[in-house]
Write an enzyme that holds these catalytic residues in place. Sequence first.
Site, PDB file in Angstrom:
ATOM      1  N   LYS A 177      -5.794 -12.778 -27.292  1.00  0.00           N
ATOM      2  CA  LYS A 177      -5.784 -11.328 -27.467  1.00  0.00           C
ATOM      3  C   LYS A 177      -4.383 -10.907 -27.869  1.00  0.00           C
ATOM      4  O   LYS A 177      -3.431 -11.048 -27.103  1.00  0.00           O
ATOM      5  CB  LYS A 177      -6.200 -10.640 -26.170  1.00  0.00           C
ATOM      6  CG  LYS A 177      -6.156  -9.123 -26.277  1.00  0.00           C
ATOM      7  CD  LYS A 177      -6.828  -8.453 -25.095  1.00  0.00           C
ATOM      8  CE  LYS A 177      -6.669  -6.949 -25.190  1.00  0.00           C
ATOM      9  NZ  LYS A 177      -7.282  -6.253 -24.046  1.00  0.00           N
ATOM     10  N   ARG A 200       1.999  -3.349 -24.489  1.00  0.00           N
ATOM     11  CA  ARG A 200       1.476  -4.514 -23.779  1.00  0.00           C
ATOM     12  C   ARG A 200       2.070  -5.823 -24.298  1.00  0.00           C
ATOM     13  O   ARG A 200       1.500  -6.880 -24.129  1.00  0.00           O
ATOM     14  CB  ARG A 200      -0.047  -4.579 -23.952  1.00  0.00           C
ATOM     15  CG  ARG A 200      -0.789  -3.335 -23.513  1.00  0.00           C
ATOM     16  CD  ARG A 200      -2.221  -3.674 -23.170  1.00  0.00           C
ATOM     17  NE  ARG A 200      -3.100  -2.533 -23.069  1.00  0.00           N
ATOM     18  CZ  ARG A 200      -3.030  -1.588 -22.141  1.00  0.00           C
ATOM     19  NH1 ARG A 200      -2.094  -1.628 -21.217  1.00  0.00           N
ATOM     20  NH2 ARG A 200      -3.906  -0.602 -22.129  1.00  0.00           N
ATOM     21  N   GLU A 216      -3.910 -20.765 -25.609  1.00  0.00           N
ATOM     22  CA  GLU A 216      -4.465 -19.841 -24.603  1.00  0.00           C
ATOM     23  C   GLU A 216      -5.949 -20.128 -24.355  1.00  0.00           C
ATOM     24  O   GLU A 216      -6.423 -20.077 -23.223  1.00  0.00           O
ATOM     25  CB  GLU A 216      -4.292 -18.387 -25.064  1.00  0.00           C
ATOM     26  CG  GLU A 216      -2.851 -17.906 -25.076  1.00  0.00           C
ATOM     27  CD  GLU A 216      -2.375 -17.426 -23.707  1.00  0.00           C
ATOM     28  OE1 GLU A 216      -3.170 -17.433 -22.750  1.00  0.00           O
ATOM     29  OE2 GLU A 216      -1.189 -17.051 -23.605  1.00  0.00           O
ATOM     30  N   LYS A 231      -9.292 -11.721 -30.544  1.00  0.00           N
ATOM     31  CA  LYS A 231      -9.293 -10.267 -30.699  1.00  0.00           C
ATOM     32  C   LYS A 231      -7.950  -9.788 -31.191  1.00  0.00           C
ATOM     33  O   LYS A 231      -6.949 -10.229 -30.623  1.00  0.00           O
ATOM     34  CB  LYS A 231      -9.608  -9.656 -29.336  1.00  0.00           C
ATOM     35  CG  LYS A 231      -9.600  -8.164 -29.266  1.00  0.00           C
ATOM     36  CD  LYS A 231      -9.851  -7.720 -27.851  1.00  0.00           C
ATOM     37  CE  LYS A 231      -9.684  -6.229 -27.817  1.00  0.00           C
ATOM     38  NZ  LYS A 231      -9.382  -5.738 -26.518  1.00  0.00           N
TER      39      LYS A 231
HETATM   40  C1  PBG Z   1      -8.412  -3.607 -22.136  1.00  0.00           C
HETATM   41  C2  PBG Z   1      -9.108  -3.614 -23.469  1.00  0.00           C
HETATM   42  C3  PBG Z   1      -8.648  -3.035 -24.663  1.00  0.00           C
HETATM   43  C4  PBG Z   1      -9.660  -3.246 -25.614  1.00  0.00           C
HETATM   44  C5  PBG Z   1     -10.687  -3.937 -24.976  1.00  0.00           C
HETATM   45  N1  PBG Z   1     -10.310  -4.167 -23.660  1.00  0.00           N
HETATM   46  C6  PBG Z   1      -7.424  -2.252 -24.950  1.00  0.00           C
HETATM   47  C7  PBG Z   1      -6.086  -2.844 -24.822  1.00  0.00           C
HETATM   48  O1  PBG Z   1      -5.896  -4.026 -24.576  1.00  0.00           O
HETATM   49  O2  PBG Z   1      -5.140  -2.065 -24.972  1.00  0.00           O
HETATM   50  C8  PBG Z   1      -9.610  -2.781 -27.034  1.00  0.00           C
HETATM   51  C9  PBG Z   1     -10.925  -2.717 -27.735  1.00  0.00           C
HETATM   52  C10 PBG Z   1     -10.904  -2.012 -29.052  1.00  0.00           C
HETATM   53  O3  PBG Z   1      -9.855  -1.609 -29.586  1.00  0.00           O
HETATM   54  O4  PBG Z   1     -11.995  -1.816 -29.591  1.00  0.00           O
HETATM   55  N2  PBG Z   1      -9.255  -3.045 -21.142  1.00  0.00           N
END
Ligand code: PBG
Length: 307
Positions: A177, A200, A216, A231
């Site tokens: 991610k 983040r 990861e 992602k």
């Molecule tokens: C964290 C989470 C995020 C998304 C899914 N789970 C946001 C982030 O990490 O800031 C993003 C999903 C999207 O942009 O469609 N709970």
Amino acid sequence: MAETVLTSADLVAPLFVAEGLSAPHPISSLPGQFQHTVDSLLNEVDLHLANGVNAFMLFGVPVTKDDQGSGAWDPNGITQVALRELKARFGHDVVLMADLCLDEYTSHGHCGVLTAQGTVDNDATIALYAQVAIAQAQAGANVVAPSGMMDGQVLAIRQGLDSAGFDDAAILAYSAKYASAFYGPFREAVKVEIADGGDRRAYQQDYRNRREGLREALADIEQGADMVMVKPAMSYLDVLSDIAANVDVPVSAYHVSGEYAMIKAAGERGWIDAPRVALEQLTSVKRAGANFILTYFANEIAEGLKR
Ligand code: PBG
């Protein structure tokens, strides 16, 4: 002679359910997507089932937040309430996945709890993640999906679930991610603002790195992940392809909010044919190695595929 054909069975629909609403609330940056009431959520699931989409990733939007994010594991927290209602209504006809994170529930918007210095406390956070996982499984989640990118989170969650008797609950790890600007519209969808202009980058991955994605994913599998995810999707097809070639568990990709919003916005202006672009992108994600795809286009594309 097409090698890769997208079907409704490849798609998982992310859905938002908000506490304290009297009617579904449209998310302006994600045209066609809503913060749902529990009732409208049930209806939305029905519409998806009619088009052959039977897997859902649930996000809860609570009314109150605190510094621990306690709504995330409260048995009466909004995600748990919605999971119970969905399971009662749809039983084995649906696969219920629950996003497992604290950011929707914390007052500061970070994915974990903070130390006195204001940095995220990794180990205190993963203990809370185990509690969230148990609450979600108890409420009917088939799959919990840790998205907070804390080190050791999959192992902590696996041990928590097993010790509470939920050894059949699966873990879908958001493994690779990236700290991405493509999550912009999502933060509106769940009303998350990170305190003090923070970000983040301390826990999500640096998009300039490719090999770290595979590392990861392998670490998560070793800790007990049943499935892994990459992602966002489109800008990370190289990472997806690496992972798909090197692991023996199902691999997924999340076509995120910004990817959806860009297609919708250009489509509204008549600059692109949005449904065709969406189908091309999602098929490319499958071609690169995804066994399933999380996408806000799930229902629309599945409906189109029936014709
Ligand atoms: C964290 C989470 C995020 C998304 C899914 N789970 C946001 C982030 O990490 O800031 C993003 C999903 C999207 O942009 O469609 N709970």
